[in-house]
Design a protein around this motif. Structure first.
Motif, PDB file in Angstrom:
ATOM      1  N   GLY A  62       0.784  -1.296   0.112  1.00 31.24           N
ATOM      2  CA  GLY A  62       0.029   0.018   0.019  1.00 31.24           C
ATOM      3  C   GLY A  62       0.798   1.316  -0.005  1.00 31.24           C
ATOM      4  N   ILE A  63       0.243   2.296  -0.654  1.00 27.26           N
ATOM      5  CA  ILE A  63       1.079   3.583  -0.642  1.00 27.26           C
ATOM      6  C   ILE A  63      -0.063   4.763  -0.416  1.00 27.26           C
ATOM      7  N   ALA A  64       0.201   5.716   0.709  1.00 28.14           N
ATOM      8  CA  ALA A  64      -0.845   6.507   0.993  1.00 28.14           C
ATOM      9  C   ALA A  64      -0.527   7.706   0.226  1.00 28.14           C
ATOM     10  N   ALA A  65      -1.379   8.344  -0.302  1.00 34.48           N
ATOM     11  CA  ALA A  65      -1.107   9.505  -1.043  1.00 34.48           C
ATOM     12  C   ALA A  65      -2.671  10.205  -1.426  1.00 34.48           C
ATOM     13  N   ASP A  66      -2.429  11.560  -1.267  1.00 29.72           N
ATOM     14  CA  ASP A  66      -3.854  12.427  -1.517  1.00 29.72           C
ATOM     15  C   ASP A  66      -4.083  12.809  -2.825  1.00 29.72           C
ATOM     16  N   PHE A  67      -4.979  12.445  -3.623  1.00 24.31           N
ATOM     17  CA  PHE A  67      -4.929  12.755  -5.180  1.00 24.31           C
ATOM     18  C   PHE A  67      -5.233  14.333  -5.183  1.00 24.31           C
ATOM     19  N   ALA A  68      -5.814  14.992  -4.177  1.00 21.50           N
ATOM     20  CA  ALA A  68      -5.806  16.162  -4.351  1.00 21.50           C
ATOM     21  C   ALA A  68      -4.601  17.207  -4.231  1.00 21.50           C
ATOM     22  N   ASP A  69      -3.513  16.488  -3.893  1.00 24.52           N
ATOM     23  CA  ASP A  69      -2.203  17.064  -3.912  1.00 24.52           C
ATOM     24  C   ASP A  69      -1.067  16.641  -4.933  1.00 24.52           C
ATOM     25  N   PRO A  70      -0.730  17.365  -6.024  1.00 23.91           N
ATOM     26  CA  PRO A  70      -0.178  16.830  -6.913  1.00 23.91           C
ATOM     27  C   PRO A  70       1.227  16.433  -6.498  1.00 23.91           C
ATOM     28  N   ASP A  71       1.934  17.030  -5.340  1.00 19.16           N
ATOM     29  CA  ASP A  71       3.075  16.818  -4.965  1.00 19.16           C
ATOM     30  C   ASP A  71       2.962  15.295  -4.410  1.00 19.16           C
ATOM     31  N   ALA A  72       1.875  14.973  -3.706  1.00 23.72           N
ATOM     32  CA  ALA A  72       1.722  13.637  -3.038  1.00 23.72           C
ATOM     33  C   ALA A  72       1.686  12.510  -4.107  1.00 23.72           C
ATOM     34  N   VAL A  73       1.009  12.852  -5.299  1.00 22.35           N
ATOM     35  CA  VAL A  73       0.610  12.005  -6.373  1.00 22.35           C
ATOM     36  C   VAL A  73       2.155  11.875  -7.078  1.00 22.35           C
ATOM     37  N   ALA A  74       2.962  12.713  -7.110  1.00 23.73           N
ATOM     38  CA  ALA A  74       4.024  12.644  -7.760  1.00 23.73           C
ATOM     39  C   ALA A  74       5.166  11.617  -6.787  1.00 23.73           C
ATOM     40  N   GLY A  75       4.878  11.716  -5.553  1.00 24.25           N
ATOM     41  CA  GLY A  75       5.658  10.928  -4.707  1.00 24.25           C
ATOM     42  C   GLY A  75       5.455   9.560  -4.621  1.00 24.25           C
ATOM     43  N   LEU A  76       3.897   9.172  -5.138  1.00 25.53           N
ATOM     44  CA  LEU A  76       3.325   7.921  -5.244  1.00 25.53           C
ATOM     45  C   LEU A  76       3.894   7.167  -6.335  1.00 25.53           C
ATOM     46  N   ILE A  77       3.992   7.994  -7.384  1.00 25.44           N
ATOM     47  CA  ILE A  77       4.653   7.289  -8.792  1.00 25.44           C
ATOM     48  C   ILE A  77       6.073   7.055  -8.725  1.00 25.44           C
ATOM     49  N   GLU A  78       6.569   7.780  -7.969  1.00 24.49           N
ATOM     50  CA  GLU A  78       8.104   7.432  -7.851  1.00 24.49           C
ATOM     51  C   GLU A  78       8.103   6.232  -7.094  1.00 24.49           C
ATOM     52  N   GLN A  79       7.554   5.616  -6.331  1.00 28.63           N
ATOM     53  CA  GLN A  79       7.314   4.514  -5.472  1.00 28.63           C
ATOM     54  C   GLN A  79       6.659   3.410  -6.188  1.00 28.63           C
ATOM     55  N   LEU A  80       6.093   3.498  -7.265  1.00 32.01           N
ATOM     56  CA  LEU A  80       5.290   2.570  -7.911  1.00 32.01           C
ATOM     57  C   LEU A  80       6.212   1.442  -8.712  1.00 32.01           C
ATOM     58  N   GLY A  81       6.900   1.899  -9.555  1.00 32.28           N
ATOM     59  CA  GLY A  81       7.676   1.269 -10.569  1.00 32.28           C
ATOM     60  C   GLY A  81       6.600   0.720 -11.678  1.00 32.28           C
ATOM     61  N   ASP A  82       7.096  -0.259 -12.579  1.00 34.93           N
ATOM     62  CA  ASP A  82       6.296  -0.707 -13.501  1.00 34.93           C
ATOM     63  C   ASP A  82       4.770  -1.189 -13.108  1.00 34.93           C
ATOM     64  N   VAL A  83       3.832  -0.949 -13.802  1.00 33.13           N
ATOM     65  CA  VAL A  83       2.296  -1.510 -13.697  1.00 33.13           C
ATOM     66  C   VAL A  83       1.776  -2.007 -14.687  1.00 33.13           C
ATOM     67  N   ASP A  84       1.170  -3.078 -14.672  1.00 30.70           N
ATOM     68  CA  ASP A  84       0.677  -3.589 -15.983  1.00 30.70           C
ATOM     69  C   ASP A  84      -0.855  -3.263 -15.920  1.00 30.70           C
TER      70      ASP A  84
END
Length: 263
Positions: A62-84
């Motif tokens: 799991g990754i916590a991120a508030d999608f109302a916050d663009p910076d939080a979304v950017a941090g989430l994306i950095e953690q994700l890696g490849d997604v199918d």
């Protein structure tokens, strides 16, 4: 039926409860490695533990991120890696008179309901195209087709999701990547159940009677009951699978027959 998702990676936004959690659980049940998401770290951790308990053999994080916050979304994306499999599910919902919704609230709905899908797709779709496989599924609503007068702001953003999904599908021409939308109908999510429970408690009646009265006000439903989150999830899992290889750029209904048009 084997949905051929064993070993794939999936991310479901807004998945600590409701439709999102049901989708994550269904994907995990098919052998996908699933990442859950929510705004609150505690709720995300609890949802991960719940899913691990329900699917003991699953690979869940799991990754916590508030999608109302663009910076939080950017941090989430950095953690994700490849997604199918990307499931753009997160969204705000609420009844309000059109004149009562100010610019700030409109912007909040656009950020969460629309820009969440823009940002996640912009980050993950190129990798899918490069690898030659992948699925993007948007969770929209029948309200994006027939916009309700008492939640115009919600319906407009759901309509934008449908348009976004259709446009992105055109970028996948000639590949094994697809982008589709699910049009959900009135669903008995955790939030809806809680609201109905509060109304029932205030009126001193059973929750089932309030639930039946609410759905009874919908003049066009053919199902004549609330949809269960698992019923939405079943369609999402199909669209996420290789079995749906010929379905692309589509908006598929899981609305219980609420929409009255044939297309």
């Amino acid at each position: 039926m084997d949905m051929q998702l064993q070993g794939t990676t999936a991310f479901v936004s807004g998945s600590t409860s409701g439709i999102g959690y049901a989708v994550a659980r269904a994907l995990a049940g098919e052998g996908a490695r699933v990442t859950l998401n929510g705004r609150d770290e505690g709720r995300v951790a609890a949802a991960v533990e719940r899913l691990r308990a329900e699917r003991p053999d699953s690979d869940v994080s799991g990754i916590a991120a508030d999608f109302a916050d663009p910076d939080a979304v950017a941090g989430l994306i950095e953690q994700l890696g490849d997604v199918d499999v990307l499931v753009n599910n997160v969204g705000l919902f609420g009844l309000a008179a059109f004149g009562a919704v100010d610019d700030a609230e409109w912007q909040r709905y656009v950020e969460v309901n629309v820009m969440s899908g823009v940002r996640m797709s912009r980050a993950l779709l190129p990798g899918m195209l490069e690898r030659g496989r992948g699925r993007v599924v948007f969770i929209s609503s029948e309200s994006g087709v027939s916009v309700p007068a008492d939640m115009v702001h919600y319906g407009v953003t759901k309509a934008a999701m449908i348009a976004l999904s259709n446009g992105l599908a055109k970028l996948t021409r000639g590949t094994a990547v697809t982008v589709n939308t699910v049009l959900g109908g009135p669903t008995y999510s955790d939030g809806v159940a809680a609201t109905i429970g509060q109304i029932a408690a205030a009126q001193g009646v059973e929750a089932t009677s309030v639930r039946d009265a609410v759905i009874g006000q919908n003049a066009t439903t053919l199902l004549e009951r609330f949809i269960e989150p698992d019923e939405i999830a079943a369609l999402v899992v199909y669209l996420a699978s290789p079995l749906a290889s010929a379905t692309n750029g589509a908006a598929l209904r899981a609305d219980g027959g609420v929409l009255t048009t044939t297309l």
